[in-house]
Design an enzyme around this catalytic site. Structure first.
Site, PDB file in Angstrom:
ATOM      1  N   LYS A  38       0.815  -1.206   0.000  1.00  0.00           N
ATOM      2  CA  LYS A  38       0.000   0.000   0.000  1.00  0.00           C
ATOM      3  C   LYS A  38       0.854   1.263   0.000  1.00  0.00           C
ATOM      4  O   LYS A  38       0.654   2.160  -0.834  1.00  0.00           O
ATOM      5  CB  LYS A  38      -0.908  -0.018   1.232  1.00  0.00           C
ATOM      6  CG  LYS A  38      -1.705   1.222   1.421  1.00  0.00           C
ATOM      7  CD  LYS A  38      -2.379   1.222   2.773  1.00  0.00           C
ATOM      8  CE  LYS A  38      -1.371   1.498   3.871  1.00  0.00           C
ATOM      9  NZ  LYS A  38      -2.020   1.786   5.170  1.00  0.00           N
ATOM     10  N   THR A  39       1.788   1.325   0.927  1.00  0.00           N
ATOM     11  CA  THR A  39       2.609   2.530   1.042  1.00  0.00           C
ATOM     12  C   THR A  39       3.343   2.800  -0.264  1.00  0.00           C
ATOM     13  O   THR A  39       3.438   3.935  -0.723  1.00  0.00           O
ATOM     14  CB  THR A  39       3.616   2.381   2.191  1.00  0.00           C
ATOM     15  OG1 THR A  39       2.899   1.980   3.351  1.00  0.00           O
ATOM     16  CG2 THR A  39       4.321   3.685   2.472  1.00  0.00           C
ATOM     17  N   ASP A  55      -5.051   8.194   3.812  1.00  0.00           N
ATOM     18  CA  ASP A  55      -4.615   6.853   4.207  1.00  0.00           C
ATOM     19  C   ASP A  55      -5.403   6.402   5.441  1.00  0.00           C
ATOM     20  O   ASP A  55      -5.959   7.224   6.167  1.00  0.00           O
ATOM     21  CB  ASP A  55      -3.111   6.894   4.514  1.00  0.00           C
ATOM     22  CG  ASP A  55      -2.515   5.500   4.562  1.00  0.00           C
ATOM     23  OD1 ASP A  55      -3.227   4.533   4.217  1.00  0.00           O
ATOM     24  OD2 ASP A  55      -1.339   5.378   4.931  1.00  0.00           O
ATOM     25  N   GLU A  56      -5.434   5.108   5.685  1.00  0.00           N
ATOM     26  CA  GLU A  56      -6.128   4.523   6.856  1.00  0.00           C
ATOM     27  C   GLU A  56      -7.575   5.030   6.928  1.00  0.00           C
ATOM     28  O   GLU A  56      -8.061   5.403   8.004  1.00  0.00           O
ATOM     29  CB  GLU A  56      -5.381   4.864   8.158  1.00  0.00           C
ATOM     30  CG  GLU A  56      -3.907   4.479   8.169  1.00  0.00           C
ATOM     31  CD  GLU A  56      -3.656   2.973   8.292  1.00  0.00           C
ATOM     32  OE1 GLU A  56      -4.630   2.188   8.280  1.00  0.00           O
ATOM     33  OE2 GLU A  56      -2.475   2.593   8.392  1.00  0.00           O
ATOM     34  N   GLN A  94      -8.963  -3.851   9.220  1.00  0.00           N
ATOM     35  CA  GLN A  94      -7.989  -3.283  10.150  1.00  0.00           C
ATOM     36  C   GLN A  94      -8.519  -2.042  10.858  1.00  0.00           C
ATOM     37  O   GLN A  94      -7.747  -1.206  11.326  1.00  0.00           O
ATOM     38  CB  GLN A  94      -6.690  -2.947   9.414  1.00  0.00           C
ATOM     39  CG  GLN A  94      -5.971  -4.181   8.888  1.00  0.00           C
ATOM     40  CD  GLN A  94      -4.628  -3.848   8.266  1.00  0.00           C
ATOM     41  OE1 GLN A  94      -3.736  -3.337   8.916  1.00  0.00           O
ATOM     42  NE2 GLN A  94      -4.514  -4.138   6.976  1.00  0.00           N
ATOM     43  N   ARG A 146       1.384  -8.399  11.168  1.00  0.00           N
ATOM     44  CA  ARG A 146       2.630  -7.621  11.218  1.00  0.00           C
ATOM     45  C   ARG A 146       3.840  -8.514  11.000  1.00  0.00           C
ATOM     46  O   ARG A 146       4.927  -8.044  10.708  1.00  0.00           O
ATOM     47  CB  ARG A 146       2.826  -6.921  12.581  1.00  0.00           C
ATOM     48  CG  ARG A 146       1.758  -5.939  13.034  1.00  0.00           C
ATOM     49  CD  ARG A 146       1.456  -4.889  12.030  1.00  0.00           C
ATOM     50  NE  ARG A 146       0.299  -5.284  11.217  1.00  0.00           N
ATOM     51  CZ  ARG A 146      -0.027  -4.688  10.089  1.00  0.00           C
ATOM     52  NH1 ARG A 146       0.675  -3.693   9.622  1.00  0.00           N
ATOM     53  NH2 ARG A 146      -1.076  -5.107   9.389  1.00  0.00           N
TER      54      ARG A 146
END
Length: 651
Positions: free
Chosen positions: A33-34, A226-227, A257, A608
Site C-alpha cells: 500500500k505505502t 490513508d487509513e 484493520q 505484522r
DNA sequence: ATTCTGGAAATTTTT
DNA sequence: TTTCCAGAAT
C-alpha cells in the site's frame, strides 16, 4: 514514468495512474500500500504535472507522513514535495485554523485567536472537572473521564453543545449537556482547543463561511487519505467538503484493520464509500508481499469469524515457512521469561538483530514485566507508549510555563504553575482568585496581576503573587528571542530544578534528566525549523505521538501495544497475553461488535509478522496484585491447529 | 500553607 | 500493586 511504475503489479498500477474522480483502494495487510501511495504522489507530480502545493495527503501518524515524504523525495528529488501537505488530520486542521479561526470570534472580540493552545487529554479532563465543580456536581458520581468521553463522542459526530443539550434522554446526558456548554465556553476563554475541536471547528468554519471553504477548495485539487477505515464522521465531513469541488479524492484502507472505534472511527466511511461517491473507481490490492503463507492463512482464518464483513482473498506467494509457535506460560513472569530467552536464542542462532523483533500486547500495563525481565536478560528494548515523554509531570510543568508565556489566557496552565514549585500560594488563595476571575470575566493570570483589588483578599500574600507575576513577565520579554535561551531561563528561574535537587531522591534525579532531554528536544526543533517560534514548538509538541519517535536505527527489541503496531512489520513477532478477558478485553466482551473490533485488532497483530510468529498466554495472571485464572483466547482457537506448534518449557 | 496518612480505586486501546 | 485523594496534623 517507466521507473515510477516499475515493479508494481496490475492493480497497484491502476491505483497509481487513476486520473480524475473518486478512487477507493482496498489494500489488504502487506499488499504494498505505502509503495502504491507514494508512487501515486510521484505520478501526479511528475506525469500529470500537478503542482505539489495542490495536493493534500493525510496519514495516520506524523511518522507515516515523514516516511511518505522521504520516499517521494527519493523518487523525484526534494523539489517534488515542496509545498505538498503530507500530514495528519490534526496537523492539517491546526494549520488551517491558525489562519481561519478568528472567523469564529464574535464581534466583541471574545473567543479564539490564531495563537490558541492545544489541550491534551489531561488538560481537558481537568477543565471538565473544573466545570463539574462550578456546576456544583459531585465528581464521584459524574466522573470527569466519563463525561469527557461522551463529549468527545459528540464532537466526533459534529454535535455541538446546544444541539446535544436539546436532545438528551437520560439524566446523565442532561448533566453532560450542561457541562459540555460550560466546557466550550471555558475553552474559548482560555483560547484553547482540545483534540476533537481541532477537526470539529475546522468543519464548522467551512460550513459557516462558504467563501472560506471556496478558498481552500481551490487550493487543494488532489486528495489522498490513508487509513480511511479509521476516520470518524467529522473527518469524513471535512474531506467531503474540501473534495466536493474537484472530486479528486483517493482513499485507502482495509475494513479488516479498523481498530479505533473507541475514538469515534466509523467503519461505514469505507464500507459506504461507493454510496457517498457513486462514480468511484475501486481497486483491490490482494497480493501480500509480507508474510509467509502460514502466517497469512492463520490470520485469514481468524478474521473470517467476523460477520458482516466484505469477503476478500488475501494471498501470498511466499512459502509456508515455520509454524506458528504457541507457549502456554504459568503466569505473566514465566511468559516474559520465555519470550526473553526465545529472543536471545533467535538472535544467537539465526543471526537476526534485536531490531527485527517486536513484542505486542493488548494493554500498556503488560509492559512492566517485560521491561523488568528484559533488563535482567540484558536485552536492549525500546518501549513505545505508556507514559509519554510530553505527558510526564515535570515536562508538563515546564511546558505550562511556556504556554502561559505564550498565551496568558490559558487558565489550566496558569493554575498548574502558580504554586509549582511551592511559593506559598496555596489552594485557598487559588480558589479565591479563580472565583474573582470568573466573576470579572478575566483570565486567572489577569486576576493575579490585579490581586490587590480582590475584596477580602487579606488572607494571601500579595508579595508572593507579585513576584510570580514578575517572573512570568520577565520571561515573556524573552519570548521573541531564542527559544533555547527562553527554555533554559524557565528552568533556572522558576526554581524547578532546584526544588528537584533538594528532594534528592532517585525519582527526582530521573525528572531532572527528563528536563535535560526537553532542552535537547528544543535544540533539535531549532535545527529542524530555524525560523520556528514558541507557538510552533508548542504545537509540534501537542500533536506528537509515541510512535512518531520510533527509530529503527537503534538495535533494540520493540515493545508496544497492538494499536501502536498498525502499519509496521517485523521479521519476528511475539503477541503476548492471548487470554479471554485480556485479548479480547473484558470491556468488550458484552458487545458483539466490540468483540469483532478486538478480532480485527488481533488480525492487525498477526499480519505484522513476516517470518516468525509466537503467540503466548498464561494460566494465571495477576491484576492489581491479585492472581486470576485465565482461559485461552478464543482467537487462539480460531487458528487451525495444523498451523500451530506448541512449545514446552525447556525445549 | 504544607505534609502526612489511610483507605479506596484503578487499567483498554490514542490522534 | 501502585496511585490518588480527602481530611487530619503540623
Amino acid at each position: 514514468m517507466m521507473d515510477i511504475l516499475k515493479g508494481l503489479n496490475d492493480p497497484q498500477k491502476e491505483a497509481v495512474t487513476h486520473g480524475e474522480g473518486p478512487l477507493l483502494i482496498l489494500a489488504g495487510a502487506g499488499s504494498g500500500k505505502t509503495r502504491a501511495l507514494t508512487s501515486r504522489l510521484a505520478y501526479l507530480v511528475k506525469q500529470r504535472k500537478i503542482k505539489p502545493n495542490q495536493i493534500l495527503a493525510i496519514t495516520f501518524t506524523n511518522k507515516a507522513a515523514k516516511e511518505m515524504r522521504d520516499r517521494v523525495e527519493t523518487m523525484l528529488g526534494p523539489e517534488a514535495t515542496k509545498g505538498m501537505w503530507i500530514m495528519t488530520f490534526h496537523a492539517a486542521c491546526v494549520r488551517i485554523l491558525r489562519m481561519e479561526i478568528e472567523n469564529l470570534t464574535n464581534n466583541q472580540g471574545r473567543g479564539y485567536n490564531g495563537r490558541f493552545v492545544i489541550y491534551d487529554e489531561n488538560d481537558s479532563e481537568r477543565l471538565i472537572k473544573d466545570c463539574l465543580l462550578e456546576l456544583n456536581l459531585d465528581t464521584k458520581r459524574y466522573a470527569p473521564r466519563a463525561v469527557k468521553y461522551v463529549i468527545s463522542a459528540a464532537k466526533n459526530e459534529l454535535i455541538d453543545a446546544d444541539t446535544f443539550a436539546s436532545r438528551t434522554s437520560t439524566y446523565f446526558e442532561e448533566i453532560t449537556g450542561e457541562v459540555y456548554k460550560l466546557y466550550q465556553e471555558k475553552l474559548a476563554q482560555n483560547n484553547a482547543l482540545d483534540f476533537d475541536d481541532i477537526i470539529m471547528l475546522a468543519v464548522n468554519i467551512f460550513e459557516l463561511f462558504p467563501q472560506v471553504l471556496l478558498k481552500w477548495q481551490e487550493k487543494f485539487k488532489y486528495f489522498l487519505i490513508d487509513e480511511y477505515q479509521d476516520t470518524n464522521h467529522a473527518q469524513f465531513r471535512l474531506v467531503s467538503l474540501l473534495a466536493k469541488r474537484y472530486q479528486n479524492l483517493a482513499v485507502v484502507g482495509d475494513p479488516d484493520q479498523s481498530i479505533y472505534k473507541f475514538r469515534g472511527a466509523d467503519i461505514r466511511n469505507i464500507l459506504e464509500f461507493e454510496r457517498d461517491f457513486p462514480d468511484a473507481k475501486i481497486v483491490s490490492l490482494e497480493q501480500n508481499y509480507r508474510s509467509t503463507s502460514t502466517i497469512l492463512e492463520a490470520a485469514n482464518e481468524v478474521i473470517k469469524h467476523n460477520r458482516g464483513r466484505k469477503k476478500k482473498n488475501l494471498w501470498s506467494e511466499i512459502e509456508s515457512g515455520e509454524p506458528i509457535y504457541l507457549y502456554q506460560a504459568e503466569n505473566e513472569r514465566d511468559e516474559a521469561i520465555f519470550i526473553a530467552s526465545e529472543v536471545k536464542r533467535v538472535v544467537e542462532e539465526t543471526g537476526r538483530n534485536n531490531r527485527d523483533i517486536a513484542v505486542f500486547y493488548r494493554t500498556n500495563a503488560q509492559s512492566r514485566i517485560f521491561e523488568e525481565v528484559f533488563m535482567n536478560f540484558d536485552i536492549p528494548y525500546m518501549l513505545v507508549g505508556g507514559v509519554r515523554f510530553y505527558e510526564r509531570m515535570e515536562i508538563k510543568d515546564m511546558l505550562a510555563y511556556l504556554r502561559v508565556i505564550q498565551n496568558p489566557s490559558d487558565n489550566i496552565s496558569a493554575k498548574r504553575i502558580v504554586n509549582t514549585p511551592r511559593r506559598g500560594i496555596g489552594k485557598t488563595s487559588i480558589d479565591r482568585i479563580s472565583a474573582y476571575a470568573n466573576m470579572m470575566g478575566v483570565s486567572f493570570y489577569e486576576a493575579l496581576k490585579n490581586a490587590k483589588d480582590i475584596p477580602g483578599g487579606g488572607g494571601f500574600s500579595l508579595e508572593r503573587i507579585a513576584s510570580f507575576v514578575d517572573l512570568i513577565e520577565s520571561l515573556r520579554s524573552m519570548a521573541q528571542g531564542d527559544l533555547l535561551e527562553l527554555t533554559q531561563a524557565v528552568i533556572d528561574r522558576s526554581g524547578y530544578v532546584r526544588m528537584l535537587e533538594k528532594e534528592g531522591t532517585y525519582e527526582a534525579e530521573g525528572r531532572i534528566e527528563n528536563i535535560g532531554e526537553l532542552l535537547s528536544a528544543v535544540n533539535d526543533f531549532k535545527t529542524a525549523y530555524p525560523d520556528g517560534t514558541l507557538d510552533d514548538f508548542l504545537e509540534k509538541v501537542a500533536l506528537i505521538a509515541d510512535i512518531d519517535s520510533l527509530e529503527v536505527s537503534e538495535n533494540s527489541v520493540t515493545l508496544m501495544t497492538v494499536h501502536n503496531a498498525k502499519g509496521l512489520e517485523f521479521p519476528v513477532v511475539f503477541i503476548a497475553g492471548l487470554e479471554e478477558g485480556l485479548f479480547p478485553h473484558n470491556r468488550s466482551m458484552s458487545d458483539a461488535s466490540e468483540i469483532e473490533e478486538e478480532r480485527r485488532l488481533c488480525y492487525v497483530g498477526l499480519t505484522r509478522a513476516k517470518e516468525q510468529l509466537y503467540l503466548t498466554c498464561a494460566w494465571v495472571r495477576s491484576t492489581y496484585g491479585a492472581p486470576n485464572y485465565m482461559m485461552q483466547s478464543r482467537f487462539l482457537k480460531e487458528i487451525p491447529s495444523d498451523f500451530i506448534e506448541p512449545v514446552h518449557p525447556g525445549s
